[in-house]
Design a protein around this motif. Structure first.
Motif, mmCIF file in Angstrom:
data_model
loop_
_atom_site.group_PDB
_atom_site.id
_atom_site.type_symbol
_atom_site.label_atom_id
_atom_site.label_comp_id
_atom_site.label_asym_id
_atom_site.label_seq_id
_atom_site.Cartn_x
_atom_site.Cartn_y
_atom_site.Cartn_z
ATOM 1 N N LEU A 1 -41.029 -65.878 -24.767
ATOM 2 C CA LEU A 1 -41.743 -65.630 -26.234
ATOM 3 C C LEU A 1 -40.687 -65.930 -27.360
ATOM 4 O O LEU A 1 -39.601 -65.446 -27.409
ATOM 5 N N SER A 2 -41.177 -66.527 -28.418
ATOM 6 C CA SER A 2 -40.634 -66.827 -29.780
ATOM 7 C C SER A 2 -41.337 -66.172 -30.939
ATOM 8 O O SER A 2 -42.557 -66.375 -30.897
ATOM 9 N N LEU A 3 -40.808 -65.430 -31.687
ATOM 10 C CA LEU A 3 -41.331 -64.708 -32.737
ATOM 11 C C LEU A 3 -40.746 -65.087 -34.091
ATOM 12 O O LEU A 3 -39.497 -65.024 -34.026
ATOM 13 N N GLN A 4 -41.569 -64.860 -35.038
ATOM 14 C CA GLN A 4 -41.033 -64.866 -36.444
ATOM 15 C C GLN A 4 -40.603 -63.612 -36.817
ATOM 16 O O GLN A 4 -41.429 -62.559 -36.478
ATOM 17 N N GLU A 5 -39.583 -63.266 -37.495
ATOM 18 C CA GLU A 5 -39.087 -62.107 -38.046
ATOM 19 C C GLU A 5 -40.385 -61.617 -38.623
ATOM 20 O O GLU A 5 -40.864 -62.292 -39.551
ATOM 21 N N GLY A 6 -40.620 -60.193 -38.371
ATOM 22 C CA GLY A 6 -41.471 -59.451 -39.003
ATOM 23 C C GLY A 6 -42.805 -59.527 -38.654
ATOM 24 O O GLY A 6 -43.594 -58.780 -39.073
ATOM 25 N N THR A 7 -43.111 -60.242 -37.476
ATOM 26 C CA THR A 7 -44.504 -60.085 -36.980
ATOM 27 C C THR A 7 -44.261 -59.473 -35.508
ATOM 28 O O THR A 7 -43.272 -58.566 -35.410
ATOM 29 N N ASN A 8 -45.468 -59.309 -35.169
ATOM 30 C CA ASN A 8 -45.851 -58.259 -34.096
ATOM 31 C C ASN A 8 -46.083 -59.109 -32.635
ATOM 32 O O ASN A 8 -46.701 -60.011 -32.686
ATOM 33 N N SER A 9 -45.840 -58.114 -31.574
ATOM 34 C CA SER A 9 -46.262 -58.750 -30.312
ATOM 35 C C SER A 9 -46.202 -57.651 -29.210
ATOM 36 O O SER A 9 -45.860 -56.768 -29.503
ATOM 37 N N ALA A 10 -46.973 -58.226 -27.928
ATOM 38 C CA ALA A 10 -47.088 -57.340 -26.950
ATOM 39 C C ALA A 10 -46.465 -58.093 -25.770
ATOM 40 O O ALA A 10 -46.740 -59.279 -25.456
ATOM 41 N N ILE A 25 -44.024 -54.327 -29.804
ATOM 42 C CA ILE A 25 -43.002 -54.613 -30.803
ATOM 43 C C ILE A 25 -43.531 -54.990 -32.035
ATOM 44 O O ILE A 25 -44.430 -55.888 -32.449
ATOM 45 N N ARG A 26 -43.372 -53.967 -33.065
ATOM 46 C CA ARG A 26 -43.875 -54.348 -34.512
ATOM 47 C C ARG A 26 -42.769 -54.368 -35.305
ATOM 48 O O ARG A 26 -41.552 -54.119 -35.284
ATOM 49 N N ASP A 27 -43.188 -55.430 -36.136
ATOM 50 C CA ASP A 27 -42.138 -55.813 -37.368
ATOM 51 C C ASP A 27 -40.691 -56.404 -36.658
ATOM 52 O O ASP A 27 -39.741 -55.834 -37.002
ATOM 53 N N ALA A 28 -40.917 -57.180 -35.813
ATOM 54 C CA ALA A 28 -39.871 -57.934 -35.090
ATOM 55 C C ALA A 28 -38.631 -58.300 -35.956
ATOM 56 O O ALA A 28 -38.738 -58.894 -37.042
ATOM 57 N N GLN A 29 -37.482 -57.940 -35.201
ATOM 58 C CA GLN A 29 -36.182 -57.994 -36.074
ATOM 59 C C GLN A 29 -35.275 -58.883 -35.211
ATOM 60 O O GLN A 29 -35.449 -58.805 -34.100
ATOM 61 N N LEU A 30 -34.246 -59.503 -35.783
ATOM 62 C CA LEU A 30 -33.321 -60.545 -34.941
ATOM 63 C C LEU A 30 -32.878 -59.913 -33.950
ATOM 64 O O LEU A 30 -32.615 -60.353 -32.900
ATOM 65 N N GLU A 31 -32.459 -58.498 -34.100
ATOM 66 C CA GLU A 31 -31.779 -57.846 -33.007
ATOM 67 C C GLU A 31 -32.603 -57.284 -31.911
ATOM 68 O O GLU A 31 -32.191 -56.828 -31.012
ATOM 69 N N ASP A 32 -33.937 -57.841 -31.848
ATOM 70 C CA ASP A 32 -34.778 -57.425 -30.958
ATOM 71 C C ASP A 32 -34.592 -58.607 -29.934
ATOM 72 O O ASP A 32 -34.996 -58.499 -28.790
#
Lengths: 107, 114
Positions: free
Chosen positions: A11-20, A74-81
């Motif tokens: 999974l690839s997420l933009q910083e600040g987005t949410n996912s499950a 995961i809410r408000d994804a950060q780089l360290e996630d």
């Protein structure tokens, strides 16, 4: 593993987005654990769950034993996630790990 | 607070050579202890567990052995390494009365067998 199926595998997420993330079990799990393996290889225990929901900061996890699944939000994804997330199910004092979800959070 | 220490951090060994990896837990009396193996990019496979000193149970046979010489120490070893032993080895301990309750892992040992 064949007893614990994790999705998605990557999974690839933009910083600040949410996912499950999700785990489906083909065994009768009594407890579920979620781990994050960081790029150095260390495994951090995020949650230990009996059926129900727990929340810790930007993370929330649910374990539904009747329908044999668990989710990690995961809410408000950060780089360290970034890292690999593993779920693990306990069945009759044996533990079964999923194959992991590789998460990359991009700025 | 409980701490878990694994050694060495990394090893490069030749096929056929012996191996000994160590794990020490501090701050927890009579912990349940575990050895795990992880292939590069793979899932975690439990190898051994121990409930008490001198007692070790094998979960998966990989031509490895484990021993628990002290309450706070868990050793993984083999007399002859195979190429297939390469990977990441993690020691863990758990809280609770039963096996495989909440698990806490060490930082791991990366093993390369050449």
């Amino acid at each position: 593993g064949d007893k614990v199926k994790q999705s998605p595998s990557a999974l690839s997420l933009q910083e600040g987005t949410n996912s499950a993330l999700r785990c489906n079990f083909s065994i009768a799990a009594t407890t579920v654990q979620w781990f994050l393996q960081n790029p150095r290889g260390s495994l951090i225990n995020l949650f230990y769950l009996v059926p129900g929901t727990k929340e810790n900061g930007r993370l929330k996890s649910t374990f539904n034993s009747k329908e044999s699944y668990s989710t990690l939000h995961i809410r408000d994804a950060q780089l360290e996630d970034s890292g690999t997330y593993f779920c693990a199910a306990n069945n009759n004092n044996r533990i079964f790990f999923g194959d992991g979800t590789q998460l990359v959070v991009k700025p | 607070a409980q701490t878990i220490h694994q050694w060495p951090v990394a090893e490069i060994k030749a096929v056929g050579s012996p191996l000994s990896l160590g794990c020490t837990i501090k701050g927890k009396s009579s912990p349940n202890l575990y050895w795990y193996w992880q292939a590069t990019g793979g899932t975690l496979q439990q190898l051994f567990y121990s409930i008490t000193v001198g007692q070790v149970e094998s979960v998966v046979q990989l031509n490895l052995s484990a021993s628990r010489p002290k309450d706070d120490q868990f050793i993984l070893s083999t007399e002859k390494l195979l190429l297939s032993h390469s990977g990441f080895y993690l020691c863990a301990w758990s809280l609770g009365e039963g096996l495989n309750e909440r698990l806490f892992f060490g930082h791991g040992t990366k093993l390369s067998v050449l």
